[in-house]
Scaffold this motif. Sequence first.
Motif, PDB file in Angstrom:
ATOM      1  N   ASN A  29      57.335  80.794  25.574  1.00 59.32           N
ATOM      2  CA  ASN A  29      57.754  79.413  25.301  1.00 59.32           C
ATOM      3  C   ASN A  29      59.233  79.297  24.947  1.00 59.32           C
ATOM      4  O   ASN A  29      59.641  78.314  24.337  1.00 59.32           O
ATOM      5  CB  ASN A  29      56.908  78.785  24.188  1.00 59.32           C
ATOM      6  CG  ASN A  29      55.439  78.751  24.544  1.00 59.32           C
ATOM      7  OD1 ASN A  29      55.082  78.464  25.686  1.00 59.32           O
ATOM      8  ND2 ASN A  29      54.596  79.072  23.584  1.00 59.32           N
ATOM      9  N   GLY A  30      60.025  80.294  25.317  1.00 60.13           N
ATOM     10  CA  GLY A  30      61.462  80.249  25.034  1.00 60.13           C
ATOM     11  C   GLY A  30      62.183  79.294  25.961  1.00 60.13           C
ATOM     12  O   GLY A  30      61.837  79.158  27.132  1.00 60.13           O
ATOM     13  N   VAL A  31      63.166  78.606  25.414  1.00 60.00           N
ATOM     14  CA  VAL A  31      63.999  77.694  26.188  1.00 60.00           C
ATOM     15  C   VAL A  31      65.426  78.218  26.090  1.00 60.00           C
ATOM     16  O   VAL A  31      65.893  78.536  24.990  1.00 60.00           O
ATOM     17  CB  VAL A  31      63.922  76.258  25.610  1.00 60.00           C
ATOM     18  CG1 VAL A  31      64.857  75.322  26.334  1.00 60.00           C
ATOM     19  CG2 VAL A  31      62.490  75.749  25.664  1.00 60.00           C
ATOM     20  N   PRO A  32      66.136  78.337  27.218  1.00 63.78           N
ATOM     21  CA  PRO A  32      67.501  78.853  27.172  1.00 63.78           C
ATOM     22  C   PRO A  32      68.393  78.037  26.230  1.00 63.78           C
ATOM     23  O   PRO A  32      68.199  76.836  26.055  1.00 63.78           O
ATOM     24  CB  PRO A  32      67.995  78.738  28.622  1.00 63.78           C
ATOM     25  CG  PRO A  32      66.758  78.660  29.447  1.00 63.78           C
ATOM     26  CD  PRO A  32      65.727  77.993  28.583  1.00 63.78           C
ATOM     27  N   VAL A  33      69.356  78.722  25.633  1.00 58.12           N
ATOM     28  CA  VAL A  33      70.316  78.080  24.739  1.00 58.12           C
ATOM     29  C   VAL A  33      71.640  77.917  25.480  1.00 58.12           C
ATOM     30  O   VAL A  33      71.908  78.603  26.463  1.00 58.12           O
ATOM     31  CB  VAL A  33      70.518  78.891  23.438  1.00 58.12           C
ATOM     32  CG1 VAL A  33      69.232  78.945  22.624  1.00 58.12           C
ATOM     33  CG2 VAL A  33      71.035  80.290  23.734  1.00 58.12           C
ATOM     34  N   ASP A  34      72.473  77.016  24.980  1.00 56.16           N
ATOM     35  CA  ASP A  34      73.784  76.753  25.578  1.00 56.16           C
ATOM     36  C   ASP A  34      74.791  77.730  24.972  1.00 56.16           C
ATOM     37  O   ASP A  34      75.194  77.586  23.815  1.00 56.16           O
ATOM     38  CB  ASP A  34      74.183  75.302  25.304  1.00 56.16           C
ATOM     39  CG  ASP A  34      75.437  74.878  26.040  1.00 56.16           C
ATOM     40  OD1 ASP A  34      76.336  75.735  26.251  1.00 56.16           O
ATOM     41  OD2 ASP A  34      75.549  73.691  26.381  1.00 56.16           O
ATOM     42  N   VAL A  35      75.199  78.722  25.754  1.00 54.69           N
ATOM     43  CA  VAL A  35      76.115  79.753  25.273  1.00 54.69           C
ATOM     44  C   VAL A  35      77.460  79.142  24.893  1.00 54.69           C
ATOM     45  O   VAL A  35      78.059  79.525  23.878  1.00 54.69           O
ATOM     46  CB  VAL A  35      76.277  80.872  26.329  1.00 54.69           C
ATOM     47  CG1 VAL A  35      77.299  81.914  25.876  1.00 54.69           C
ATOM     48  CG2 VAL A  35      74.935  81.534  26.617  1.00 54.69           C
ATOM     49  N   ASN A  36      77.952  78.170  25.666  1.00 50.25           N
ATOM     50  CA  ASN A  36      79.234  77.529  25.334  1.00 50.25           C
ATOM     51  C   ASN A  36      79.194  76.859  23.970  1.00 50.25           C
ATOM     52  O   ASN A  36      80.153  76.935  23.200  1.00 50.25           O
ATOM     53  CB  ASN A  36      79.628  76.503  26.399  1.00 50.25           C
ATOM     54  CG  ASN A  36      80.117  77.145  27.672  1.00 50.25           C
ATOM     55  OD1 ASN A  36      80.640  78.259  27.668  1.00 50.25           O
ATOM     56  ND2 ASN A  36      79.949  76.447  28.783  1.00 50.25           N
ATOM     57  N   VAL A  37      78.088  76.203  23.670  1.00 51.24           N
ATOM     58  CA  VAL A  37      77.935  75.548  22.366  1.00 51.24           C
ATOM     59  C   VAL A  37      77.955  76.583  21.247  1.00 51.24           C
ATOM     60  O   VAL A  37      78.656  76.432  20.243  1.00 51.24           O
ATOM     61  CB  VAL A  37      76.644  74.708  22.314  1.00 51.24           C
ATOM     62  CG1 VAL A  37      76.269  74.331  20.881  1.00 51.24           C
ATOM     63  CG2 VAL A  37      76.792  73.460  23.169  1.00 51.24           C
ATOM     64  N   LEU A  38      77.201  77.652  21.421  1.00 59.62           N
ATOM     65  CA  LEU A  38      77.108  78.666  20.359  1.00 59.62           C
ATOM     66  C   LEU A  38      78.422  79.395  20.140  1.00 59.62           C
ATOM     67  O   LEU A  38      78.829  79.624  19.000  1.00 59.62           O
ATOM     68  CB  LEU A  38      75.969  79.639  20.651  1.00 59.62           C
ATOM     69  CG  LEU A  38      74.620  79.039  20.295  1.00 59.62           C
ATOM     70  CD1 LEU A  38      73.490  79.722  21.028  1.00 59.62           C
ATOM     71  CD2 LEU A  38      74.400  79.090  18.798  1.00 59.62           C
ATOM     72  N   VAL A  39      79.112  79.748  21.203  1.00 61.87           N
ATOM     73  CA  VAL A  39      80.398  80.444  21.060  1.00 61.87           C
ATOM     74  C   VAL A  39      81.429  79.520  20.415  1.00 61.87           C
ATOM     75  O   VAL A  39      82.183  79.939  19.529  1.00 61.87           O
ATOM     76  CB  VAL A  39      80.875  80.984  22.424  1.00 61.87           C
ATOM     77  CG1 VAL A  39      82.324  81.444  22.367  1.00 61.87           C
ATOM     78  CG2 VAL A  39      79.968  82.121  22.880  1.00 61.87           C
ATOM     79  N   THR A  40      81.453  78.265  20.822  1.00 61.34           N
ATOM     80  CA  THR A  40      82.409  77.319  20.237  1.00 61.34           C
ATOM     81  C   THR A  40      82.073  77.052  18.770  1.00 61.34           C
ATOM     82  O   THR A  40      82.975  77.003  17.923  1.00 61.34           O
ATOM     83  CB  THR A  40      82.439  76.011  21.051  1.00 61.34           C
ATOM     84  OG1 THR A  40      82.673  76.326  22.427  1.00 61.34           O
ATOM     85  CG2 THR A  40      83.541  75.087  20.555  1.00 61.34           C
ATOM     86  N   ALA A  41      80.802  76.906  18.446  1.00 67.55           N
ATOM     87  CA  ALA A  41      80.407  76.736  17.038  1.00 67.55           C
ATOM     88  C   ALA A  41      80.808  77.961  16.224  1.00 67.55           C
ATOM     89  O   ALA A  41      81.250  77.833  15.068  1.00 67.55           O
ATOM     90  CB  ALA A  41      78.905  76.488  16.937  1.00 67.55           C
ATOM     91  N   ALA A  42      80.688  79.140  16.809  1.00 64.76           N
ATOM     92  CA  ALA A  42      81.102  80.367  16.111  1.00 64.76           C
ATOM     93  C   ALA A  42      82.594  80.343  15.822  1.00 64.76           C
ATOM     94  O   ALA A  42      83.038  80.777  14.743  1.00 64.76           O
ATOM     95  CB  ALA A  42      80.730  81.594  16.940  1.00 64.76           C
ATOM     96  N   LEU A  43      83.381  79.837  16.754  1.00 70.06           N
ATOM     97  CA  LEU A  43      84.824  79.729  16.527  1.00 70.06           C
ATOM     98  C   LEU A  43      85.143  78.842  15.320  1.00 70.06           C
ATOM     99  O   LEU A  43      86.061  79.124  14.562  1.00 70.06           O
ATOM    100  CB  LEU A  43      85.523  79.148  17.760  1.00 70.06           C
ATOM    101  CG  LEU A  43      85.813  80.105  18.886  1.00 70.06           C
ATOM    102  CD1 LEU A  43      86.212  79.353  20.142  1.00 70.06           C
ATOM    103  CD2 LEU A  43      86.906  81.082  18.485  1.00 70.06           C
ATOM    104  N   PHE A  44      84.385  77.779  15.169  1.00 66.02           N
ATOM    105  CA  PHE A  44      84.649  76.800  14.113  1.00 66.02           C
ATOM    106  C   PHE A  44      83.854  77.044  12.826  1.00 66.02           C
ATOM    107  O   PHE A  44      84.084  76.369  11.830  1.00 66.02           O
ATOM    108  CB  PHE A  44      84.312  75.390  14.617  1.00 66.02           C
ATOM    109  CG  PHE A  44      85.348  74.803  15.517  1.00 66.02           C
ATOM    110  CD1 PHE A  44      86.479  74.184  15.005  1.00 66.02           C
ATOM    111  CD2 PHE A  44      85.195  74.854  16.900  1.00 66.02           C
ATOM    112  CE1 PHE A  44      87.435  73.631  15.832  1.00 66.02           C
ATOM    113  CE2 PHE A  44      86.148  74.313  17.738  1.00 66.02           C
ATOM    114  CZ  PHE A  44      87.278  73.702  17.211  1.00 66.02           C
TER     115      PHE A  44
END
Length: 192
Positions: A29-44
Amino acid sequence: IPHTQAVVSWAFRLATDYNRRVAEGAIENGVPVDVNVLVTAALFHDIGYYGKFDKDPGLAEISNRKAEHMVVGARMAKKFFETLPVLFLDEEQINQICHLVSVHDNLNEIHSIEETILLEADTLGAIDINWVEPTYQGEQALGGYLERDRTRKRHELFQTPLARESLFEKLKTYRQFVIDRDFNGVDPTLKP
C-alpha cells in the motif's frame, strides 16, 4: 551547513529508496513520495535557527528553541518562494515544503510518510560522522544526546526500510567516534 548537506543527502537517499521499493511492490500500500519536495524541505528544515545563537549552542539551548525554529523556518521558506519563484515547484509542492519544515521536529505531529522521511533524514544527518563531526562532547554526546528520551522517540518513529537499516550502523559509528575523540578510546560506560 554540514548538517544541512547531510540531511539533504539522506532525504534524497531515503525518498528514492522508498520509491524504488514501492515500485517493486516491496512496500504494501505504499504511495511514491515527491523527491523534489523532500530534498527542498531538507534544505530549509533548520533555517529557523538562523541568527538565534551568539555562540555554539548547548543541547538545552537548542531544545528550548525547537518549536520556534520550525514556525520561523516555515515562514522564512514561504517568504523565499514568494520572493524568488522556483519554476520546478508548483504551489501545492511549496505548501507541502513549508508544512514539512513546520513539523519536522515535532514528534507528536509526524504522521505522513513525507513527514517521517524528513524526520529520519534529520536524525541520520545529525549522527552521520561522514558528514559532520558530533557537536556535543563527552557525556553530553553519549548520555545527553544519544540516550535522552527524545532521541529514542525519534528512532521509534522510523518507518522506511533504508532508515531502519542505517540507524544502528550510524549510532554505532557516532558512539565510537565520541569514545575515541573524547575518552581516548575507552568506553566510559564500561566498569573496570
